[in-house]
Design an enzyme around this catalytic site. Sequence first.
Site, mmCIF file in Angstrom:
data_model
loop_
_atom_site.group_PDB
_atom_site.id
_atom_site.type_symbol
_atom_site.label_atom_id
_atom_site.label_comp_id
_atom_site.label_asym_id
_atom_site.label_seq_id
_atom_site.Cartn_x
_atom_site.Cartn_y
_atom_site.Cartn_z
ATOM 1 N N CYS A 85 10.399 -41.080 25.495
ATOM 2 C CA CYS A 85 9.037 -41.388 25.920
ATOM 3 C C CYS A 85 8.138 -40.293 25.343
ATOM 4 O O CYS A 85 8.290 -39.115 25.691
ATOM 5 C CB CYS A 85 8.958 -41.405 27.448
ATOM 6 S SG CYS A 85 7.298 -41.808 28.015
ATOM 7 N N CYS A 235 0.851 -44.411 23.247
ATOM 8 C CA CYS A 235 2.311 -44.579 23.266
ATOM 9 C C CYS A 235 2.958 -43.812 22.113
ATOM 10 O O CYS A 235 2.859 -44.214 20.949
ATOM 11 C CB CYS A 235 2.700 -46.064 23.207
ATOM 12 S SG CYS A 235 4.446 -46.319 23.579
#
Length: 308
Positions: A85, A235
């Site tokens: 992530c 992201c």
Amino acid sequence: MRVIDSHTAGEPTRVIVEGGPDLGNGSLPERLALMKENYDHIRKSIILEPRGSDVLVGALLCPATNPKCSTGVIFFNNSGYLGMCGHGTIGVAVTLAHLGLVSESEIKIETPVGVVTVKMLDKNTVSVENVESHLYRENVSVQIDELGTVTGDVAWGGNWFFLAHQTPVAINLENEPQLRRYAKMIKLELNRNNITGQGGAEIDHIEFFSTAEREGANSKNYVLCPGDAYDRSPCGTGTSAKLAALAAKGLLAENETWVQDSIINSRFEAKYRRTDDGKIIPTIIGKAYISAESTLIFDPKDPFKFGI
Ligand code: PYC
């Protein structure tokens, strides 16, 4: 359990700094499997309401197996676990710095899908050299009743992404419910047609792009994460997947900067270097801010102590 909350470009991360489950000494993928099997209630209790929210990403710090790494980390969200992530790694780095645990300007962090290198550029700005990323399939099409043929690329950036070539509607918060609806339809259709990442891996992130609106940006994106919350940040793994596609198509040179804005107009800067086997190593730069230091209380009588 003690947690520290931060947000990276608007996307929240909750890092467990004390009182998390002991997952033993196995490899990071083994520890992730163990958490999934035996401690999934911990994930739910931290992320789901009433303590958390659908948008939150959790990070469990654990000892690294690789001696070059300062820590290991397992990321999770409202629906399960993430390989890597990007925004979360920036949140972890700023959290470690906040705790005074980063003595060098560069540290390595072990994730279940590989080692990433983190540099503190200042107390809020972090660069993350991500795991090796690549374009897996180009020009993949699915039929969606309301949209017709939707074509995109399948790429790995630490998670699996479908990078749609066109956005069905303009990328802005007003259109978010429609963007989410269309992204969910595409994900369902990819699944139904057995279109996967390498080794049959589920493509669990869907990404739309539009031309940049703000000065200095190359593109604006919308990313639907597994669990159906949209990423408030651009992201990190999604930007890595985008870079892999651009690099493979000869649309972005090595070391050239790509500026990615998110649906809320927050920003990451990214660039890549090539590996010998034609893949890329992306680097993402973003900012995170600490928003809370909390002690989570699990009252045995609380019927929702493990989430709703
Ligand atoms: O920044 O890589 C990322 C990410 C994945 C899911 C939410 N954020």
